[in-house]
Design an enzyme around this catalytic site. Structure first.
Site, short mmCIF file in Angstrom:
data_model
loop_
_atom_site.label_atom_id
_atom_site.label_comp_id
_atom_site.label_asym_id
_atom_site.label_seq_id
_atom_site.Cartn_x
_atom_site.Cartn_y
_atom_site.Cartn_z
N HIS A 129 4.08 -15.00 0.46
CA HIS A 129 4.77 -15.85 -0.52
C HIS A 129 6.26 -15.93 -0.18
O HIS A 129 6.85 -17.02 -0.17
CB HIS A 129 4.53 -15.26 -1.92
CG HIS A 129 5.24 -15.95 -3.03
ND1 HIS A 129 4.65 -16.90 -3.82
CD2 HIS A 129 6.51 -15.82 -3.49
CE1 HIS A 129 5.52 -17.32 -4.72
NE2 HIS A 129 6.67 -16.68 -4.55
N GLU A 130 6.88 -14.79 0.13
CA GLU A 130 8.31 -14.77 0.48
C GLU A 130 8.57 -15.55 1.77
O GLU A 130 9.53 -16.31 1.88
CB GLU A 130 8.83 -13.34 0.62
CG GLU A 130 8.82 -12.52 -0.66
CD GLU A 130 9.58 -13.17 -1.80
OE1 GLU A 130 10.55 -13.92 -1.54
OE2 GLU A 130 9.19 -12.96 -2.96
N HIS A 133 8.79 -19.13 1.09
CA HIS A 133 10.08 -19.60 0.57
C HIS A 133 11.03 -19.88 1.74
O HIS A 133 11.82 -20.82 1.71
CB HIS A 133 10.71 -18.54 -0.34
CG HIS A 133 10.15 -18.53 -1.75
ND1 HIS A 133 10.02 -19.66 -2.51
CD2 HIS A 133 9.71 -17.49 -2.52
CE1 HIS A 133 9.51 -19.32 -3.70
NE2 HIS A 133 9.31 -18.02 -3.73
N ASP A 193 3.16 -20.38 -3.16
CA ASP A 193 1.80 -19.86 -3.35
C ASP A 193 0.82 -20.57 -2.41
O ASP A 193 -0.03 -19.93 -1.78
CB ASP A 193 1.32 -20.09 -4.79
CG ASP A 193 1.97 -19.12 -5.77
OD1 ASP A 193 2.57 -18.13 -5.32
OD2 ASP A 193 1.86 -19.37 -6.99
#
Ligand code: ZN
Length: 469
Positions: A129-130, A133, A193
């Site tokens: 998820h990170e 980003h 996500d």
């Protein structure tokens, strides 16, 4: 029509058959309006990353937990689509569940997150998820929005891919710990996500674990994850849309926990990471020494990055109005026709320049007045936007490569803070000279007062090299 369709199908089949399990572009990373070039994106993240070990208890890179997270992170990042950012992974010795990513690659995971993960897929989910980003540049895209709202169009138009970083500094935008731009929108969360699910899948983890882990910490209430929930707000229906996404992918057998993960789980089970409260108290009393950074200097001021110490090798800047030499490990912000700032990358801290030199021009009210008068007029004008600025002592006449100049010492407030969180005094050395057209060219050499003496020889050397055109 039919033959084209057949051909497309054949190509798709060929890709699937020839590369089983290889990365297929399913979720396409979103792209938005971004003022930052890829290089600036990396610089912005690295700049912020130098501050993180001073504000958070980051485990040394050699720590077994950190090494495991680095390996897992590298494996996941290997399946990230888009720009190949220089990813790097770190562990923060903090009890609360959290993770965050800086622009261009640095990713941080709290020990509390590893403690809370019931299986390796859950931890991989947070990290995927990170990484997502980073891939989708959510931080700089949010900063770009803010800059577009704050900057005059003329300036905005001029900074695409060059100078976004210095504009960001001038506007007080930063990606530091707890900064506004690390808080993601719900839209960004959903994008992370979905892309994260694909990265999980391609790395062999069950993507559902990511959504389940997020729901789990949501249900546990905010007490162990308040920061996580504020940085990564719940877009709603996480499990549902992740499952819908997974349903579009071919079924596969997912991997189980590695023995390494089980070892690390045991290790973090025995750790007593710091609470957010303890960390806040430490930040107030001067921050952390910076784990893994050998020989970090201690002093009354915030600790600058190692690039503040000027290199002995000089490089020349050929500006349309002047020429100057500067340490080759410092950077030039601006171009050959604009006002420029020459500073160490980490010397531009928080919202202002803390170390370095600004070179600019000034059009005096009366070009025929003496340089002495013009200089006082300039100081008064500088004071209008910097009310804390005051002159100490008298200004003096100097010569710079044969040109008459004036030199004045000023004291202001540095963006650097001391260990108690109070602002440090800043020393500003102003040098002015007049061009043949009557305009004034000025240089302001800047450093926190306690460190000015250390940098003065470099500043003097730069001034000696200064030549008006
Ligand atoms: Zn997020």
């Amino acid at each position: 029509m039919r033959s084209l369709r057949t051909r497309v199908l054949a190509v798709v089949l060929a890709i699937c058959l020839s590369a089983p399990g290889a990365l297929q572009a399913r979720v396409t990373p979103t792209h938005g309006f971004d003022l930052f070039s890829a290089q600036e994106e990396v610089q912005a993240g690295q700049q912020a990353a130098t501050q993180v070990p001073k504000q958070l208890p980051v485990l040394p890179d050699s720590d077994p937990v950190a090494r495991y997270v680095q390996r897992l992170g590298a494996e996941l990042a290997g399946h990230a689509p888009g720009e190949k950012w220089p990813y790097n992974f770190h562990v923060v010795n903090q009890k609360e569940i959290n993770a965050f990513a800086l622009p261009g690659g640095p990713v941080y995971v709290n020990v509390g997150t590893i403690q809370a993960a019931d299986n390796e897929a859950e931890l991989a989910g947070v990290m995927a998820h990170e990484i997502s980003h980073v891939v989708q540049r959510h931080g700089t895209r949010a900063a770009t929005k803010q800059m577009a709202a704050q900057l005059p169009l003329a300036i905005l138009g001029g900074i695409f891919g060059r100078g976004a970083l210095s504009q960001m500094a001038q506007l007080g935008i930063s990606f530091g710990v707890g900064s506004y731009f690390l808080k993601n929108s719900r839209q960004a969360e959903k994008e992370a996500d979905l892309l994260g699910s694909n990265i999980m899948y391609d790395t062999g983890f069950n993507p559902q674990a990511m959504a389940q882990f997020f729901e789990k910490i949501q249900q546990q209430g905010g007490s162990r994850a308040p920061q996580f929930l504020s940085d990564h707000p719940d877009p709603g229906n996480r499990v549902e849309y992740v499952m819908t996404e997974v349903d579009t992918l071919p079924r596969k057998q997912y991997r189980g926990d590695s023995s390494e993960f089980r070892d690390i789980k045991q290790r973090v089970g025995g750790m007593r990471p710091l609470t957010a409260q303890q960390i806040a108290a430490q930040q107030k009393s001067g921050g952390f020494s910076g784990a893994g950074q050998a020989g970090a200097p201690s002093g009354s001021t915030g600790q600058p990055g190692s690039d503040v110490a000027p290199s002995a090798n000089l490089r020349a800047l050929n500006h349309s109005d002047f020429q100057i030499s500067y340490p080759d490990n410092w950077q030039v912000f601006g171009d050959q026709n604009s006002a420029v700032t020459i500073a160490p990358q980490s010397g531009i801290s928080q919202n202002a320049i803390a170390y370095g030199v600004m070179i600019s021009g000034y059009q005096p009210e009366d070009p025929n007045a003496s340089l002495d008068q013009n200089t006082h007029e300039l100081i008064n004008s500088l004071r209008q936007s910097n009310p804390d600025l005051r002159q100490i002592g008298n200004d003096e006449s100097i010569r710079i490569n044969g040109v008459a100049g004036r030199s004045a010492d000023l004291i202001g407030v540095s963006p650097v803070q001391d260990r108690r969180g109070s602002s440090v005094r800043e020393r500003d050395w102003l040098v002015t000279m007049k061009r043949s057209d009557g305009n004034v060219i000025y240089l302001i050499f800047i450093a926190p007062d306690p460190e000015f003496g250390r940098l003065r020889p470099t500043f003097e050397e730069m001034l000696r090299s200064f030549r008006l055109r």
